[in-house]
Design a protein around this motif. Structure first.
Motif, PDB file in Angstrom:
ATOM      1  N   ILE A  71       0.831  -1.197   0.000  1.00 24.15           N
ATOM      2  CA  ILE A  71       0.000   0.000   0.000  1.00 24.15           C
ATOM      3  C   ILE A  71       0.872   1.256   0.000  1.00 24.15           C
ATOM      4  N   SER A  72       1.887   1.248   0.851  1.00 25.13           N
ATOM      5  CA  SER A  72       2.701   2.454   1.032  1.00 25.13           C
ATOM      6  C   SER A  72       3.718   2.658  -0.079  1.00 25.13           C
ATOM      7  N   GLY A  73       4.216   1.554  -0.646  1.00 24.86           N
ATOM      8  CA  GLY A  73       5.283   1.657  -1.630  1.00 24.86           C
ATOM      9  C   GLY A  73       6.656   1.743  -1.001  1.00 24.86           C
ATOM     10  N   GLY A  74       6.713   1.647   0.322  1.00 25.20           N
ATOM     11  CA  GLY A  74       7.994   1.678   1.020  1.00 25.20           C
ATOM     12  C   GLY A  74       8.527   0.278   1.239  1.00 25.20           C
ATOM     13  N   LYS A  75       9.671   0.205   1.886  1.00 24.91           N
ATOM     14  CA  LYS A  75      10.249  -1.089   2.210  1.00 24.91           C
ATOM     15  C   LYS A  75       9.453  -1.728   3.342  1.00 24.91           C
ATOM     16  N   PHE A  76       9.387  -3.052   3.321  1.00 26.75           N
ATOM     17  CA  PHE A  76       8.686  -3.743   4.401  1.00 26.75           C
ATOM     18  C   PHE A  76       9.566  -3.726   5.646  1.00 26.75           C
ATOM     19  N   SER A  92      -4.730  -5.992  -0.512  1.00 25.51           N
ATOM     20  CA  SER A  92      -3.809  -5.307  -1.422  1.00 25.51           C
ATOM     21  C   SER A  92      -3.940  -5.800  -2.855  1.00 25.51           C
ATOM     22  N   ALA A  93      -4.823  -6.787  -3.088  1.00 30.24           N
ATOM     23  CA  ALA A  93      -4.989  -7.331  -4.438  1.00 30.24           C
ATOM     24  C   ALA A  93      -6.160  -6.702  -5.176  1.00 30.24           C
ATOM     25  N   SER A  94      -7.053  -6.061  -4.457  1.00 23.63           N
ATOM     26  CA  SER A  94      -8.253  -5.503  -5.085  1.00 23.63           C
ATOM     27  C   SER A  94      -7.941  -4.156  -5.734  1.00 23.63           C
ATOM     28  N   ASN A  95      -8.869  -3.687  -6.532  1.00 18.09           N
ATOM     29  CA  ASN A  95      -8.775  -2.341  -7.098  1.00 18.09           C
ATOM     30  C   ASN A  95     -10.129  -1.649  -6.892  1.00 18.09           C
ATOM     31  N   PRO A  96     -10.206  -0.674  -6.010  1.00 24.63           N
ATOM     32  CA  PRO A  96      -9.085  -0.065  -5.284  1.00 24.63           C
ATOM     33  C   PRO A  96      -8.585  -0.951  -4.142  1.00 24.63           C
ATOM     34  N   ARG A  97      -7.339  -0.712  -3.748  1.00 22.22           N
ATOM     35  CA  ARG A  97      -6.802  -1.397  -2.577  1.00 22.22           C
ATOM     36  C   ARG A  97      -7.558  -0.909  -1.343  1.00 22.22           C
ATOM     37  N   LYS A  98      -7.681  -1.797  -0.366  1.00 23.64           N
ATOM     38  CA  LYS A  98      -8.536  -1.454   0.774  1.00 23.64           C
ATOM     39  C   LYS A  98      -7.897  -1.857   2.096  1.00 23.64           C
ATOM     40  N   ILE A 119     -12.831   2.705   6.662  1.00 20.74           N
ATOM     41  CA  ILE A 119     -12.294   2.010   5.488  1.00 20.74           C
ATOM     42  C   ILE A 119     -11.461   2.985   4.661  1.00 20.74           C
ATOM     43  N   LEU A 120     -10.242   2.576   4.348  1.00 29.11           N
ATOM     44  CA  LEU A 120      -9.331   3.369   3.526  1.00 29.11           C
ATOM     45  C   LEU A 120      -9.228   2.724   2.154  1.00 29.11           C
ATOM     46  N   THR A 121      -9.442   3.498   1.100  1.00 26.04           N
ATOM     47  CA  THR A 121      -9.310   2.958  -0.255  1.00 26.04           C
ATOM     48  C   THR A 121      -8.380   3.842  -1.080  1.00 26.04           C
ATOM     49  N   MET A 122      -7.640   3.184  -1.996  1.00 23.64           N
ATOM     50  CA  MET A 122      -6.652   3.877  -2.814  1.00 23.64           C
ATOM     51  C   MET A 122      -6.529   3.151  -4.148  1.00 23.64           C
ATOM     52  N   PRO A 123      -6.413   3.865  -5.268  1.00 20.28           N
ATOM     53  CA  PRO A 123      -6.272   3.196  -6.567  1.00 20.28           C
ATOM     54  C   PRO A 123      -5.103   2.211  -6.568  1.00 20.28           C
ATOM     55  N   ALA A 124      -5.304   1.065  -7.216  1.00 19.35           N
ATOM     56  CA  ALA A 124      -4.280   0.018  -7.230  1.00 19.35           C
ATOM     57  C   ALA A 124      -3.008   0.461  -7.942  1.00 19.35           C
ATOM     58  N   THR A 125      -3.128   1.458  -8.801  1.00 18.13           N
ATOM     59  CA  THR A 125      -1.962   1.922  -9.560  1.00 18.13           C
ATOM     60  C   THR A 125      -1.085   2.890  -8.771  1.00 18.13           C
ATOM     61  N   LYS A 126      -1.548   3.286  -7.597  1.00 15.58           N
ATOM     62  CA  LYS A 126      -0.823   4.280  -6.806  1.00 15.58           C
ATOM     63  C   LYS A 126      -0.192   3.656  -5.567  1.00 15.58           C
ATOM     64  N   TRP A 128       1.168   5.080  -1.593  1.00 13.09           N
ATOM     65  CA  TRP A 128       0.959   6.218  -0.699  1.00 13.09           C
ATOM     66  C   TRP A 128       2.156   7.163  -0.658  1.00 13.09           C
ATOM     67  N   LYS A 129       3.354   6.663  -0.898  1.00 18.15           N
ATOM     68  CA  LYS A 129       4.541   7.518  -0.814  1.00 18.15           C
ATOM     69  C   LYS A 129       4.652   8.496  -1.982  1.00 18.15           C
ATOM     70  N   GLU A 130       3.866   8.298  -3.034  1.00 19.47           N
ATOM     71  CA  GLU A 130       3.977   9.131  -4.227  1.00 19.47           C
ATOM     72  C   GLU A 130       3.261  10.468  -4.030  1.00 19.47           C
ATOM     73  N   PRO A 131       3.873  11.582  -4.452  1.00 18.18           N
ATOM     74  CA  PRO A 131       3.236  12.896  -4.292  1.00 18.18           C
ATOM     75  C   PRO A 131       1.863  12.951  -4.960  1.00 18.18           C
ATOM     76  N   GLY A 132       0.911  13.531  -4.250  1.00 12.49           N
ATOM     77  CA  GLY A 132      -0.428  13.704  -4.800  1.00 12.49           C
ATOM     78  C   GLY A 132      -1.341  12.505  -4.650  1.00 12.49           C
ATOM     79  N   THR A 133      -0.866  11.420  -4.050  1.00 10.52           N
ATOM     80  CA  THR A 133      -1.705  10.232  -3.875  1.00 10.52           C
ATOM     81  C   THR A 133      -2.857  10.533  -2.917  1.00 10.52           C
ATOM     82  N   VAL A 134      -4.027  10.024  -3.274  1.00  8.11           N
ATOM     83  CA  VAL A 134      -5.244  10.287  -2.504  1.00  8.11           C
ATOM     84  C   VAL A 134      -5.780   8.992  -1.904  1.00  8.11           C
TER      85      VAL A 134
END
Length: 314
Positions: A71-76, A92-98, A119-126, A128-134
């Motif tokens: 989800i975060s895009g960082g190191k585990f 983490s497999a769904s779109n959006p991720r949840k 509930i937190l949802t985020m597009p699977a292509t994004k 969280w560490k990326e600028p502008g991610t919602v």
């Protein structure tokens, strides 16, 4: 001579009538001031409760998201921490991720009980560490009960949490700062008396590091010449209001992620009141009380220019 006495008597009656009228008017003004101050006090407490719970959920959301690299895009890095009164599940497999946070217990310092779901949802292509991610934050019957007096609020609706700058809190203190914003147009609040109202939210949170994470909060909404508005809507009493942050609110990790300083200004009924945070029971600025009690002071100049104030725990 009789005429003079008669005039004197008339003047005496007029003077007495005027004094009585003024006394009644002053009493009426005092009554109005008392009523307004009571309304402002209720709204101040409501704003403290609502904004405090939004901040708490936002802290939980950051913790939940950054614990999962998919989800975060960082190191585990394993578990960064736990949410004392909740369980977290991740899809983490769904779109959006949840990410689902289910609350059912008492918070870490033991002064709140929470039940319900966020509930937190985020597009699977994004990530969280990326600028502008919602991330969309959906509140589902999140009921928060204050242990001290059993008073509660229930939150529903959606917030938009945006990572404006990019980066993860894991990167602090190496990174200078990280900026997030929180916006909402449909935050539904049910108060303990059954009253339901809708508020709007526009807040910016800047994260820095000083003996732990420090969160500095400001308002980002503007109405006319009024800037720094963080919340606006309708009070439980049915009056329109705005709350502006006039001195940045500060939350510190080394004080158990509690609100340690700052000032807000409430406007309703065409009048203004100020609430100052980070005080002791005497209304004086104080250091972190640990798990003890913090206080805030509400001050308002009444209709007769009498300054009224009250110090309450938060």
């Amino acid at each position: 001579m009789h005429l003079q006495f008669r005039n004197l008597a008339v003047m005496t009656i007029l003077l007495a009538t005027t004094v009585i009228a003024c006394t009644k008017n002053n009493a009426s003004e005092d009554d109005k001031s008392s009523d307004l101050f009571s309304e402002l006090t209720v709204q101040s407490k409501d704003q403290v409760d609502v904004s405090g719970e939004v901040d708490a959920v936002t802290n939980d959301a950051n913790l939940a998201v950054e614990n999962y690299s998919a989800i975060s895009g960082g190191k585990f890095l394993g578990v960064l921490g736990t949410i004392c009164d909740a369980t977290v599940t991740v899809d983490s497999a769904s779109n959006p991720r949840k990410v689902t946070i289910t609350y059912n217990g008492t918070n870490c310092i033991g002064n709140r009980k929470r039940t319900g779901t966020v509930i937190l949802t985020m597009p699977a292509t994004k990530r969280w560490k990326e600028p502008g991610t919602v991330i969309t934050v959906t509140y589902q019957n999140l009921k928060v009960t204050r242990v001290a007096d059993n008073k509660s609020i229930t939150l529903n609706g959606t917030h938009v949490l945006t990572n404006v700058s990019g980066g993860l809190l894991l990167g602090l203190p190496a990174r200078t700062s990280i900026t997030h914003t929180i916006t909402s147009n449909d935050m539904s609040i049910t108060f303990d008396d059954g009253t339901q109202r809708t508020w709007q939210v526009a807040r910016q949170r800047v994260y820095t590091y000083n003996n732990g994470i420090v969160v500095t909060i400001t308002g980002t909404h503007t109405e006319g010449s009024k800037t720094g508005i963080a919340e606006w809507g309708t009070t439980r009493g049915g009056q329109p209001f705005t709350t502006s942050i006039t001195q940045p609110l500060v939350i510190r990790q080394d004080c158990l992620f509690r609100l340690t300083a700052g000032q807000v200004q409430h406007e309703q009924h065409g009048t203004t009141a100020t609430t100052t945070f980070g005080l002791n029971a005497d209304g004086v600025a104080t250091g972190c009380p640990g798990s003890g009690t913090y206080y805030c002071k509400l001050e308002w100049k009444g209709l007769n220019n009498n300054v009224r104030s009250v110090v309450v725990a938060y």
